[in-house]
Scaffold this motif. Structure first.
Motif, PDB file in Angstrom:
ATOM      1  N   GLN A 272      -2.251  11.668 -13.381  1.00 32.46           N
ATOM      2  CA  GLN A 272      -2.023  10.974 -12.298  1.00 32.46           C
ATOM      3  C   GLN A 272      -1.753  11.563 -10.885  1.00 32.46           C
ATOM      4  O   GLN A 272      -1.033  12.467 -10.973  1.00 32.46           O
ATOM      5  N   PRO A 273      -2.477  11.537  -9.716  1.00 31.74           N
ATOM      6  CA  PRO A 273      -2.392  12.359  -8.571  1.00 31.74           C
ATOM      7  C   PRO A 273      -0.673  11.747  -8.045  1.00 31.74           C
ATOM      8  O   PRO A 273      -0.332  10.771  -8.410  1.00 31.74           O
ATOM      9  N   PRO A 274      -0.266  12.629  -7.187  1.00 29.27           N
ATOM     10  CA  PRO A 274       1.096  12.220  -6.746  1.00 29.27           C
ATOM     11  C   PRO A 274       0.833  10.844  -5.778  1.00 29.27           C
ATOM     12  O   PRO A 274      -0.032  10.854  -4.857  1.00 29.27           O
ATOM     13  N   SER A 275       1.794  10.293  -5.679  1.00 29.72           N
ATOM     14  CA  SER A 275       1.779   9.057  -4.645  1.00 29.72           C
ATOM     15  C   SER A 275       2.196   9.438  -3.329  1.00 29.72           C
ATOM     16  O   SER A 275       2.898  10.389  -3.034  1.00 29.72           O
ATOM     17  N   GLN A 276       1.541   8.788  -2.476  1.00 26.53           N
ATOM     18  CA  GLN A 276       1.399   8.982  -0.885  1.00 26.53           C
ATOM     19  C   GLN A 276       1.847   7.237  -0.411  1.00 26.53           C
ATOM     20  O   GLN A 276       1.631   6.457  -0.978  1.00 26.53           O
ATOM     21  N   ARG A 277       2.433   7.571   0.817  1.00 24.50           N
ATOM     22  CA  ARG A 277       2.755   6.021   1.577  1.00 24.50           C
ATOM     23  C   ARG A 277       1.358   5.790   2.407  1.00 24.50           C
ATOM     24  O   ARG A 277       0.752   6.617   2.882  1.00 24.50           O
ATOM     25  N   TYR A 278       1.270   4.514   2.270  1.00 19.72           N
ATOM     26  CA  TYR A 278       0.141   3.827   2.872  1.00 19.72           C
ATOM     27  C   TYR A 278       0.433   2.627   3.479  1.00 19.72           C
ATOM     28  O   TYR A 278       1.419   1.773   3.168  1.00 19.72           O
ATOM     29  N   ASN A 279      -0.127   2.274   4.643  1.00 16.66           N
ATOM     30  CA  ASN A 279       0.111   1.113   5.489  1.00 16.66           C
ATOM     31  C   ASN A 279      -1.231   0.243   5.570  1.00 16.66           C
ATOM     32  O   ASN A 279      -2.306   0.959   5.722  1.00 16.66           O
ATOM     33  N   GLY A 280      -1.185  -1.213   5.436  1.00 14.84           N
ATOM     34  CA  GLY A 280      -2.545  -1.691   5.427  1.00 14.84           C
ATOM     35  C   GLY A 280      -2.030  -3.307   5.087  1.00 14.84           C
ATOM     36  O   GLY A 280      -0.944  -3.625   5.093  1.00 14.84           O
ATOM     37  N   ASN A 281      -3.223  -3.833   5.088  1.00 12.82           N
ATOM     38  CA  ASN A 281      -3.355  -5.422   4.729  1.00 12.82           C
ATOM     39  C   ASN A 281      -3.624  -5.601   3.467  1.00 12.82           C
ATOM     40  O   ASN A 281      -4.607  -4.874   2.705  1.00 12.82           O
ATOM     41  N   PHE A 282      -3.144  -6.453   2.678  1.00 13.96           N
ATOM     42  CA  PHE A 282      -3.249  -6.902   1.328  1.00 13.96           C
ATOM     43  C   PHE A 282      -3.518  -8.335   1.090  1.00 13.96           C
ATOM     44  O   PHE A 282      -2.768  -9.018   1.759  1.00 13.96           O
ATOM     45  N   ARG A 283      -4.326  -8.702   0.286  1.00 11.45           N
ATOM     46  CA  ARG A 283      -4.453 -10.032  -0.036  1.00 11.45           C
ATOM     47  C   ARG A 283      -4.732  -9.920  -1.489  1.00 11.45           C
ATOM     48  O   ARG A 283      -5.408  -9.330  -2.170  1.00 11.45           O
TER      49      ARG A 283
ATOM     50  N   ILE B 174       7.036  -0.694  -0.723  1.00 10.40           N
ATOM     51  CA  ILE B 174       8.141  -0.439   0.398  1.00 10.40           C
ATOM     52  C   ILE B 174       8.449  -1.665   0.998  1.00 10.40           C
ATOM     53  O   ILE B 174       9.510  -1.992   1.305  1.00 10.40           O
ATOM     54  N   GLU B 175       7.656  -2.081   1.686  1.00 14.01           N
ATOM     55  CA  GLU B 175       7.754  -3.505   2.477  1.00 14.01           C
ATOM     56  C   GLU B 175       6.571  -4.445   2.476  1.00 14.01           C
ATOM     57  O   GLU B 175       5.351  -4.003   2.693  1.00 14.01           O
ATOM     58  N   PHE B 176       6.861  -5.773   2.614  1.00 13.41           N
ATOM     59  CA  PHE B 176       5.750  -6.652   3.043  1.00 13.41           C
ATOM     60  C   PHE B 176       6.347  -7.288   4.513  1.00 13.41           C
ATOM     61  O   PHE B 176       7.557  -7.497   4.512  1.00 13.41           O
ATOM     62  N   ASP B 177       5.391  -7.461   5.271  1.00 12.58           N
ATOM     63  CA  ASP B 177       5.629  -8.248   6.790  1.00 12.58           C
ATOM     64  C   ASP B 177       4.816  -8.984   6.928  1.00 12.58           C
ATOM     65  O   ASP B 177       3.528  -8.657   7.272  1.00 12.58           O
ATOM     66  N   THR B 178       4.811 -10.397   6.979  1.00 10.69           N
ATOM     67  CA  THR B 178       3.956 -11.366   7.350  1.00 10.69           C
ATOM     68  C   THR B 178       3.898 -11.548   8.829  1.00 10.69           C
ATOM     69  O   THR B 178       3.085 -12.260   9.487  1.00 10.69           O
ATOM     70  N   THR B 179       4.589 -10.566   9.727  1.00  6.69           N
ATOM     71  CA  THR B 179       4.300 -10.540  10.985  1.00  6.69           C
ATOM     72  C   THR B 179       3.400  -9.645  11.801  1.00  6.69           C
ATOM     73  O   THR B 179       3.357  -9.407  13.023  1.00  6.69           O
ATOM     74  N   ARG B 180       3.062  -8.863  10.787  1.00 11.32           N
ATOM     75  CA  ARG B 180       2.264  -7.536  11.320  1.00 11.32           C
ATOM     76  C   ARG B 180       0.874  -7.561  10.664  1.00 11.32           C
ATOM     77  O   ARG B 180       0.632  -8.100   9.774  1.00 11.32           O
ATOM     78  N   SER B 181       0.011  -6.860  11.209  1.00 13.54           N
ATOM     79  CA  SER B 181      -1.259  -6.614  10.707  1.00 13.54           C
ATOM     80  C   SER B 181      -1.870  -5.431  11.204  1.00 13.54           C
ATOM     81  O   SER B 181      -1.490  -4.594  12.175  1.00 13.54           O
ATOM     82  N   CYS B 182      -3.110  -4.691  10.638  1.00 14.64           N
ATOM     83  CA  CYS B 182      -3.581  -3.593  11.006  1.00 14.64           C
ATOM     84  C   CYS B 182      -4.368  -3.772  12.348  1.00 14.64           C
ATOM     85  O   CYS B 182      -4.010  -2.635  13.178  1.00 14.64           O
ATOM     86  N   LYS B 183      -4.691  -4.670  12.536  1.00 15.04           N
ATOM     87  CA  LYS B 183      -5.316  -4.890  13.847  1.00 15.04           C
ATOM     88  C   LYS B 183      -4.742  -5.122  15.063  1.00 15.04           C
ATOM     89  O   LYS B 183      -4.837  -4.936  16.153  1.00 15.04           O
ATOM     90  N   ARG B 184      -3.413  -6.051  14.702  1.00 16.97           N
ATOM     91  CA  ARG B 184      -2.478  -6.226  15.866  1.00 16.97           C
ATOM     92  C   ARG B 184      -1.140  -6.056  15.468  1.00 16.97           C
ATOM     93  O   ARG B 184      -0.640  -6.364  14.427  1.00 16.97           O
ATOM     94  N   PRO B 185      -0.433  -5.187  16.164  1.00 13.71           N
ATOM     95  CA  PRO B 185       0.935  -4.968  15.811  1.00 13.71           C
ATOM     96  C   PRO B 185       1.755  -5.800  15.378  1.00 13.71           C
ATOM     97  O   PRO B 185       2.684  -5.994  14.216  1.00 13.71           O
ATOM     98  N   TYR B 186       1.652  -7.019  16.091  1.00 14.72           N
ATOM     99  CA  TYR B 186       2.735  -7.921  16.047  1.00 14.72           C
ATOM    100  C   TYR B 186       1.891  -9.446  16.056  1.00 14.72           C
ATOM    101  O   TYR B 186       1.236  -9.502  17.301  1.00 14.72           O
TER     102      TYR B 186
END
Length: 119
Positions: A20-31, A103-115
């Protein structure tokens, strides 16, 4: 001294043999919809399927607890790694995302629009 070298070499070989490779932090949209989990990486602008490894069950349960509309995305910060997943014979492997920590879910943010609020 020889015992120390033998111990060091053994530890080094064991740590290098981890599959297993080491984990890294990622930001994105999930569905999650119809049994399919998708992650859209903000940095690379690529979509990846989320494999049923790591903390997959916890990820899906946390997403469902948000009570979003079907097919809605949620911004996520997570730790994980990409790995190739073999497909049928003759088909190129698919790169999938393995989540190891939410780490965090945020329903007010998106990759395409910060807020999204107020837009």
């Amino acid at each position: 001294m020889k015992l120390y070298l033998l111990f060091f070499t053994t530890v080094l070989l064991i740590s290098c043999s981890s599959s297993q490779p080491p984990s890294q932090r990622y930001n994105g949209n999930f569905r999650y919809f119809s049994g399919i989990a998708e992650f859209f990486d903000c940095k690379t602008q690529e979509k990846h399927y989320v494999t049923e490894e790591g903390i997959y069950d916890e990820l899906i349960a946390s997403y469902k607890d948000l009570n979003l509309k079907p097919k809605d995305d949620v911004y996520i910060r997570a730790e994980g790694f990409y790995q190739e997943e073999e497909q049928m014979e003759g088909v190129d492997p698919l790169e999938v995302f393995v989540v190891t920590k939410i780490i965090e879910f945020d329903t007010t943010r998106s990759c395409k629009r910060p807020y999204r609020q107020g837009l």
